[in-house]
Scaffold this motif. Structure first.
Motif, mmCIF file in Angstrom:
data_model
loop_
_atom_site.group_PDB
_atom_site.id
_atom_site.type_symbol
_atom_site.label_atom_id
_atom_site.label_comp_id
_atom_site.label_asym_id
_atom_site.label_seq_id
_atom_site.Cartn_x
_atom_site.Cartn_y
_atom_site.Cartn_z
ATOM 1 N N UNK A 137 0.834 -1.209 0.000
ATOM 2 C CA UNK A 137 0.000 0.000 0.000
ATOM 3 C C UNK A 137 0.866 1.256 0.000
ATOM 4 N N UNK A 138 1.919 1.255 0.799
ATOM 5 C CA UNK A 138 2.824 2.406 0.811
ATOM 6 C C UNK A 138 3.535 2.564 -0.522
ATOM 7 N N UNK A 139 3.882 1.439 -1.146
ATOM 8 C CA UNK A 139 4.521 1.497 -2.467
ATOM 9 C C UNK A 139 3.549 2.031 -3.520
ATOM 10 N N UNK A 140 2.327 1.568 -3.465
ATOM 11 C CA UNK A 140 1.306 1.972 -4.439
ATOM 12 C C UNK A 140 1.170 3.494 -4.519
ATOM 13 N N UNK A 141 1.326 4.168 -3.387
ATOM 14 C CA UNK A 141 1.142 5.614 -3.353
ATOM 15 C C UNK A 141 2.456 6.386 -3.306
ATOM 16 N N UNK A 142 3.557 5.691 -3.585
ATOM 17 C CA UNK A 142 4.830 6.366 -3.777
ATOM 18 C C UNK A 142 5.602 6.745 -2.533
ATOM 19 N N UNK A 143 5.250 6.195 -1.365
ATOM 20 C CA UNK A 143 5.962 6.535 -0.143
ATOM 21 C C UNK A 143 7.201 5.679 0.072
ATOM 22 N N UNK A 144 7.184 4.460 -0.479
ATOM 23 C CA UNK A 144 8.348 3.586 -0.401
ATOM 24 C C UNK A 144 8.560 2.968 -1.769
ATOM 25 N N UNK A 145 9.715 2.304 -1.931
ATOM 26 C CA UNK A 145 9.999 1.622 -3.190
ATOM 27 C C UNK A 145 10.776 0.345 -2.920
ATOM 28 N N UNK A 146 10.605 -0.603 -3.813
ATOM 29 C CA UNK A 146 11.354 -1.846 -3.703
ATOM 30 C C UNK A 146 12.775 -1.605 -4.198
ATOM 31 N N UNK A 147 13.726 -2.275 -3.575
ATOM 32 C CA UNK A 147 15.110 -2.242 -4.038
ATOM 33 C C UNK A 147 15.292 -3.502 -4.871
ATOM 34 N N UNK A 148 15.054 -3.382 -6.164
ATOM 35 C CA UNK A 148 15.032 -4.543 -7.056
ATOM 36 C C UNK A 148 16.353 -5.308 -7.047
ATOM 37 N N UNK A 149 17.459 -4.585 -7.055
ATOM 38 C CA UNK A 149 18.769 -5.252 -7.116
ATOM 39 C C UNK A 149 19.108 -6.026 -5.840
ATOM 40 N N UNK A 150 18.411 -5.753 -4.778
ATOM 41 C CA UNK A 150 18.667 -6.441 -3.512
ATOM 42 C C UNK A 150 17.632 -7.532 -3.243
ATOM 43 N N UNK A 151 16.511 -7.482 -3.940
ATOM 44 C CA UNK A 151 15.440 -8.451 -3.751
ATOM 45 C C UNK A 151 15.725 -9.713 -4.545
ATOM 46 N N UNK A 152 15.324 -10.852 -3.974
ATOM 47 C CA UNK A 152 15.503 -12.133 -4.658
ATOM 48 C C UNK A 152 14.387 -13.075 -4.229
ATOM 49 N N UNK A 153 13.744 -13.709 -5.216
ATOM 50 C CA UNK A 153 12.668 -14.646 -4.908
ATOM 51 C C UNK A 153 11.537 -13.959 -4.168
ATOM 52 N N UNK A 154 11.163 -14.546 -3.041
ATOM 53 C CA UNK A 154 10.077 -13.964 -2.250
ATOM 54 C C UNK A 154 10.565 -12.881 -1.294
ATOM 55 N N UNK A 155 11.873 -12.769 -1.134
ATOM 56 C CA UNK A 155 12.432 -11.756 -0.238
ATOM 57 C C UNK A 155 12.552 -10.431 -0.986
#
Length: 188
Positions: free
Chosen positions: A59-77
């Motif tokens: 929900x926070x990502x949807x509205x631009x308050x946070x973002x995923x760190x794609x290069x650090x994410x792997x699988x379900x983490x």
């Protein structure tokens, strides 16, 4: 924080709703103060299960308050961080919202007030323990409405001038809660 970005007015009901949930506010604060984390690590610290934190992170990502760190994410983490960009978030006047959206603004203001009161309650202990970081000032003056608006904007410029994002903070920088509020003194 040295950007010249325009303030973001929280006049979108979705954004208001995203920030009007106590756990989301705690998650956002945790990411801003302590840096990137997963839903598991946030859940452990905040006492919530991973499914709950994952939902609120999305929900926070949807509205631009946070973002995923794609290069650090792997699988379900998935790793999350506070969104980069302006931090000058402002509430709209109630009349700028539809009548059905005004309760969202009221709840956002209520939660902010509760957080501010909790911080204020910690002030004496923080002041005694760490005087270099716990500062306070109380003021009283007479201002015009225009002068108060100019003062507020100058205050925001000072925050931008002296503040840093977590990512560009110099060594020795700490997260600091800073509050400014004004109230008319002739209404009591």
């Amino acid at each position: 924080m040295k950007d010249d970005a325009e303030p973001v007015i929280l006049d979108d009901p979705g954004r208001l709703k995203a920030l009007s949930h106590p756990l989301r506010r705690r998650i956002l604060h945790r990411l801003r103060a302590h840096g990137p984390a997963t839903s598991t690590t946030i859940g452990e610290v905040l006492g919530a299960n991973t499914g709950t934190t994952s939902y609120h992170l999305r929900q926070l990502e949807k509205y631009g308050f946070i973002e995923e760190i794609a290069e650090r994410s792997a699988g379900r983490e998935r790793w999350w961080r506070s969104a980069q960009g302006p931090r000058d978030l402002r509430t709209p006047p109630a009349e700028a919202l539809s009548p059905e959206d005004r309760p969202l603004l009221a709840e956002l203001l209520r939660l902010g007030h509760a957080e501010d009161m909790e911080l204020l309650g910690r002030l004496p202990e923080s002041y005694a323990r760490d005087r270099a970081w716990a500062m306070l000032s109380r003021g009283f003056t007479h201002m015009t409405e225009e002068g108060l608006a100019e003062f507020f904007e100058a205050y925001i410029r000072l925050l931008r001038q002296h503040g840093h994002s977590r990512e560009d903070a110099p060594p020795g920088a700490r997260p600091v809660n800073i509050r400014l509020f004004t109230l008319p003194a002739d209404e009591d």
